[in-house]
Design a protein around this motif. Structure first.
Motif, PDB file in Angstrom:
ATOM      1  N   GLU A   7     -20.700   1.297 -30.072  1.00 33.56           N
ATOM      2  CA  GLU A   7     -19.802   2.548 -30.607  1.00 33.56           C
ATOM      3  C   GLU A   7     -19.304   2.491 -31.846  1.00 33.56           C
ATOM      4  O   GLU A   7     -18.330   1.360 -31.914  1.00 33.56           O
ATOM      5  N   SER A   9     -16.446   4.153 -33.956  1.00 36.21           N
ATOM      6  CA  SER A   9     -15.389   4.979 -33.877  1.00 36.21           C
ATOM      7  C   SER A   9     -14.337   4.786 -34.760  1.00 36.21           C
ATOM      8  O   SER A   9     -13.819   5.685 -35.400  1.00 36.21           O
ATOM      9  N   ILE A  43     -23.427   4.983 -30.416  1.00 35.40           N
ATOM     10  CA  ILE A  43     -22.751   6.333 -30.200  1.00 35.40           C
ATOM     11  C   ILE A  43     -21.912   6.331 -31.404  1.00 35.40           C
ATOM     12  O   ILE A  43     -21.337   5.409 -31.789  1.00 35.40           O
TER      13      ILE A  43
END
Lengths: 308, 109
Positions: A7, A9, A43
């Motif tokens: 991920e 982020s 992601i």
């Protein structure tokens, strides 16, 4: 083989692929490198992240699903490779030609498994749990009495009941916490199953129950149903320990559940791997009307065996 | 499921390849490019390593190397567990450095 989940982020990274490895770069400096082959789910939840076209193409070629999140951190779209399975035309025909009775039978198994999973999440020997067990037992082919919805009503009312006596939980997409955690979890599971669908040479838009003109992921929505209680369980644990924000910890707990041990008929392994077996059994169901859908079941800690 | 250090493997490739003729140099470059494309990273000159989540996966990559061996020169391939790999002692001058850690199942950036 168990694939990695990555991920993006915290850093506004640029993603590119060099030598078949995904390079996560910040201002031209490589901060992470993952072979595309080992990457299952990517992601991206940073509005400043950028991609090279080639990166998306190469990740697609390796069957990686890329999930893009919007500014509310909710997964909003996914980049899914087109099926490049050797039997894609045969499988597509199989999917289109499947008879109504077969579809209904598959749907029955999905509903039974979902309700049973929901029952597992409720307090042992409680009245709602017994009602769910009864509902699961009496599902008819195609679920014409809509036991799924009946069960959902009972389930969500008592889902948080044993945590906080007075509190009644309302499940809604835009509702209060822990709805945000559930949304994230469901979206990730949907992406994971969509990936398994494509890997099996099936088309994600031809479902067995869900038929919506604008939904490209009908089959993913059907097959993800029995797995939803897994997300519920993780989210409930998070919520009961005071986590209401969709932060890094909450995300890691939800994503980690994809690597927990599950069994499909005889085989045990991480859920992300078992999804492929689940899909293989779905294909058998399409081919042979007597075949059973084999849905991943959570292993108890005693029978965990390590596998890749 | 927790992927334990005894199942995690590292495949290590060491090679000495001739670069005396243009063809030998091309074979060398192709082999090195193959290693990179297969997910290997350079540890030192002519020493490459790759993390694999299981013995089976390590075998897959070892077999792939066997299919791409250049016609001349020496190539050595072996695999060790992550437990063994993390006990590797690395020095820069006299200063010790930690070994590369196995990639986690779940990574955040």
């Amino acid at each position: 083989m168990i694939k990695q989940i990555v991920e993006i982020s915290e850093t506004p990274a640029h993603l590119r692929v060099r030598h078949e490895q995904l390079e996560i770069t910040v201002k031209g400096k490589v901060i992470g490198r993952i072979p595309c082959e080992d990457l299952g789910v990517l992601i991206v939840d940073n509005q400043q992240a950028t991609f090279s076209h080639y990166a998306l193409v190469r990740l697609g070629a390796y069957g990686t699903v890329v999930v893009l999140c919007d500014d509310a951190h909710h997964p909003s779209s996914m980049v899914l490779p087109l099926p490049n399975h050797s039997q894609v035309v045969t499988r597509l025909k199989l999917q289109i030609d499947v008879s109504a009775p077969t579809k209904k039978r598959i749907w029955k198994q999905i509903v039974i498994s979902k309700i049973s999973g929901q029952a597992e999440n409720l307090q042992a020997d409680s009245a709602p749990r017994k009602r769910l067990v009864e509902l699961a037992r009496t599902v008819r082919t195609g679920d014409p009495q809509n036991h799924e919805a009946q069960a959902a009503k009972i389930y969500w009312q008592s889902w948080l009941h044993d945590l906080r006596e007075q509190e009644e939980f309302r499940r809604s997409r835009y509702g209060d916490a822990p709805n945000n955690l559930l949304n994230y979890g469901y979206a990730i599971y949907r992406a994971a199953i969509a990936r398994a669908i494509v890997a099996a040479g099936l088309h994600p838009s031809i479902g067995v129950k869900h038929i919506h003109r604008s939904n490209v992921f009908c089959l993913a929505d059907d097959l993800v149903e029995p797995l939803r209680p897994i997300v519920d369980q993780v989210v409930r644990e998070l919520y009961s320990s005071g986590h209401v924000e969709l932060d890094r910890y909450a995300k890691s707990m939800i994503l980690e559940s994809l690597t927990q041990a599950f069994s499909v008929s005889h085989g045990k392994g991480p859920l992300l791997v078992q999804l492929n077996r689940y899909l293989a059994s779905f294909v058998r169901c399409l081919e042979d009307p007597r075949a059973e859908l084999e849905i991943p079941q959570q292993c108890t800690s005693s029978d965990i065996e390590i596998c890749g | 499921m927790h992927i334990v250090g005894y199942r995690n493997m590292w495949v290590i490739v060491m090679f000495d390849l001739p670069t005396d003729t243009p063809k030998a140099r091309r074979d060398y470059t192709e082999f090195r490019k193959f290693l990179l494309n297969d997910g290997f990273v350079m540890m030192q000159y002519s020493v490459y390593s790759r993390h694999c989540p299981s013995q089976e996966n390590a075998d897959v990559h070892t077999r792939r190397i066997e299919r791409h061996i250049p016609p001349d020169g020496e190539v050595r391939v072996f695999s060790i567990t992550d437990k063994q790999f993390e006990r590797m002692r690395i020095f820069w001058g006299k200063v010790r450095q930690p070994p590369e850690s196995a990639p986690k199942q779940l990574q955040f950036f």
